[in-house]
Design a protein around this motif. Structure first.
Motif, PDB file in Angstrom:
ATOM      1  N   ASN A   1      21.418 -43.130  -2.942  1.00 40.12           N
ATOM      2  CA  ASN A   1      21.124 -42.727  -4.313  1.00 40.12           C
ATOM      3  C   ASN A   1      19.930 -41.778  -4.292  1.00 40.12           C
ATOM      4  OD1 ASN A   1      23.137 -44.351  -5.304  1.00 40.12           O
ATOM      5  ND2 ASN A   1      21.773 -45.964  -6.025  1.00 40.12           N
ATOM      6  N   VAL A   2      19.990 -40.766  -5.146  1.00 38.55           N
ATOM      7  CA  VAL A   2      18.936 -39.761  -5.207  1.00 38.55           C
ATOM      8  C   VAL A   2      18.085 -40.028  -6.441  1.00 38.55           C
ATOM      9  CG1 VAL A   2      18.415 -37.295  -5.284  1.00 38.55           C
ATOM     10  CG2 VAL A   2      20.503 -38.097  -4.153  1.00 38.55           C
ATOM     11  N   TYR A   3      16.769 -40.121  -6.241  1.00 40.92           N
ATOM     12  CA  TYR A   3      15.825 -40.321  -7.340  1.00 40.92           C
ATOM     13  C   TYR A   3      14.959 -39.083  -7.478  1.00 40.92           C
ATOM     14  CZ  TYR A   3      17.114 -45.222  -7.344  1.00 40.92           C
ATOM     15  OH  TYR A   3      17.818 -46.401  -7.430  1.00 40.92           O
ATOM     16  N   VAL A   4      14.809 -38.615  -8.711  1.00 45.23           N
ATOM     17  CA  VAL A   4      13.984 -37.450  -8.994  1.00 45.23           C
ATOM     18  C   VAL A   4      12.911 -37.857  -9.993  1.00 45.23           C
ATOM     19  CG1 VAL A   4      13.928 -35.141  -9.997  1.00 45.23           C
ATOM     20  CG2 VAL A   4      15.858 -35.827  -8.564  1.00 45.23           C
ATOM     21  N   CYS A   5      11.659 -37.624  -9.630  1.00 45.06           N
ATOM     22  CA  CYS A   5      10.553 -37.805 -10.561  1.00 45.06           C
ATOM     23  C   CYS A   5      10.363 -36.466 -11.259  1.00 45.06           C
ATOM     24  CB  CYS A   5       9.280 -38.200  -9.828  1.00 45.06           C
ATOM     25  SG  CYS A   5       9.414 -39.756  -8.954  1.00 45.06           S
ATOM     26  N   GLY A   6      10.895 -36.376 -12.463  1.00 47.17           N
ATOM     27  CA  GLY A   6      10.763 -35.170 -13.269  1.00 47.17           C
ATOM     28  C   GLY A   6       9.699 -35.397 -14.315  1.00 47.17           C
ATOM     29  N   HIS A   7       9.609 -34.473 -15.266  1.00 43.99           N
ATOM     30  CA  HIS A   7       8.573 -34.602 -16.288  1.00 43.99           C
ATOM     31  C   HIS A   7       8.807 -35.851 -17.137  1.00 43.99           C
ATOM     32  CE1 HIS A   7       5.479 -33.484 -19.030  1.00 43.99           C
ATOM     33  NE2 HIS A   7       6.312 -33.620 -20.041  1.00 43.99           N
ATOM     34  N   ARG A   8       7.918 -36.820 -16.996  1.00 42.06           N
ATOM     35  CA  ARG A   8       7.907 -38.072 -17.759  1.00 42.06           C
ATOM     36  C   ARG A   8       9.176 -38.906 -17.651  1.00 42.06           C
ATOM     37  NH1 ARG A   8       4.566 -36.830 -23.276  1.00 42.06           N
ATOM     38  NH2 ARG A   8       2.678 -36.165 -22.227  1.00 42.06           N
ATOM     39  N   ARG A   9       9.952 -38.671 -16.591  1.00 41.01           N
ATOM     40  CA  ARG A   9      11.175 -39.447 -16.415  1.00 41.01           C
ATOM     41  C   ARG A   9      11.470 -39.645 -14.936  1.00 41.01           C
ATOM     42  NH1 ARG A   9      12.130 -36.397 -20.936  1.00 41.01           N
ATOM     43  NH2 ARG A   9      13.095 -37.455 -22.705  1.00 41.01           N
ATOM     44  N   LEU A  10      12.113 -40.768 -14.653  1.00 45.33           N
ATOM     45  CA  LEU A  10      12.675 -41.021 -13.339  1.00 45.33           C
ATOM     46  C   LEU A  10      14.182 -40.954 -13.517  1.00 45.33           C
ATOM     47  CD1 LEU A  10      12.407 -41.852 -10.361  1.00 45.33           C
ATOM     48  CD2 LEU A  10      12.471 -44.231 -11.133  1.00 45.33           C
ATOM     49  N   ILE A  11      14.824 -40.082 -12.763  1.00 48.28           N
ATOM     50  CA  ILE A  11      16.251 -39.839 -12.896  1.00 48.28           C
ATOM     51  C   ILE A  11      16.937 -40.264 -11.612  1.00 48.28           C
ATOM     52  CG2 ILE A  11      18.001 -38.058 -13.317  1.00 48.28           C
ATOM     53  CD1 ILE A  11      14.651 -37.035 -14.133  1.00 48.28           C
ATOM     54  N   ARG A  12      18.148 -40.817 -11.738  1.00 47.63           N
ATOM     55  CA  ARG A  12      18.886 -41.252 -10.555  1.00 47.63           C
ATOM     56  C   ARG A  12      20.303 -40.679 -10.578  1.00 47.63           C
ATOM     57  NH1 ARG A  12      19.672 -47.430 -10.203  1.00 47.63           N
ATOM     58  NH2 ARG A  12      20.971 -46.972 -12.005  1.00 47.63           N
ATOM     59  N   SER A  13      20.766 -40.317  -9.381  1.00 46.94           N
ATOM     60  CA  SER A  13      22.170 -39.959  -9.191  1.00 46.94           C
ATOM     61  C   SER A  13      22.745 -40.908  -8.150  1.00 46.94           C
ATOM     62  CB  SER A  13      22.314 -38.519  -8.704  1.00 46.94           C
ATOM     63  OG  SER A  13      23.680 -38.243  -8.452  1.00 46.94           O
TER      64      SER A  13
END
Length: 173
Positions: free
Chosen positions: A140-152
């Motif tokens: 699973n890929v986690y991205v720390c973006g602006h004010r959010r943690l996103i997962r694929s």
């Protein structure tokens, strides 16, 4: 531009594998196949040329992810000289070529779609990518973006917000 991300291929051994991937705040994604003696710019020509985060999939080591956006500034003393990213790139050939993944993200409610945004406008979670991490247990890929943690969970085909500000979602945990 200044280098903000650099990673040795996890299979780097100094003889048969000497691959290093690096990213510049304003210059793009670079790849060396000879341990850093020479470098080739490998990011798509008609795209944003800034990179601030890199991650290699430990289970599929030919797969890399890259994100951009420089919120600090692009100059040693230039306040406000920021560069916005415009998505997440993926390579499946050990960094030799890259393609942009979808910019649309499903928000914490599981329904709302955070749109693709507009180039050079601060209107997408991928405008500033602070960190990318690939989970070694499941890729699973986690991205720390602006004010959010996103997962694929599907290699970047789709993205879901799993945490925003101080409110985690129970459906995504």
């Amino acid at each position: 531009g200044r280098t903000r991300a650099v990673a040795f291929d996890r299979r780097f051994n100094g003889s048969s594998n000497k691959v290093i991937i690096a990213g510049s705040v304003s210059g793009g994604i670079f790849r060396s196949a000879d341990g850093g003696l020479s470098w080739t710019r490998v990011n798509p020509e008609n795209d944003i040329h800034n990179l601030t985060s890199l991650a290699q999939d430990p289970n599929n080591p030919d797969t890399w992810y890259a994100g951009g956006g420089e919120p600090i500034a692009n100059s040693a003393n230039g306040v406000g000289a920021l560069y916005m990213g415009y998505g997440i790139w993926k390579s499946v050939d050990n960094g030799q070529s890259w393609s942009k993944l979808t910019l649309q993200v499903i928000d914490v409610d599981g329904v709302s779609v955070l749109g693709a945004g507009t180039l050079e406008n601060f209107d997408n979670v991928f405008d500033f990518v602070h960190k990318i991490f690939v989970d070694p247990s499941n890729s699973n890929v986690y991205v720390c973006g602006h004010r959010r943690l996103i997962r694929s969970t599907d290699g970047g085909i789709s993205w879901h917000v799993v945490f925003t500000t101080n409110t985690p979602t129970t459906s995504e945990m």
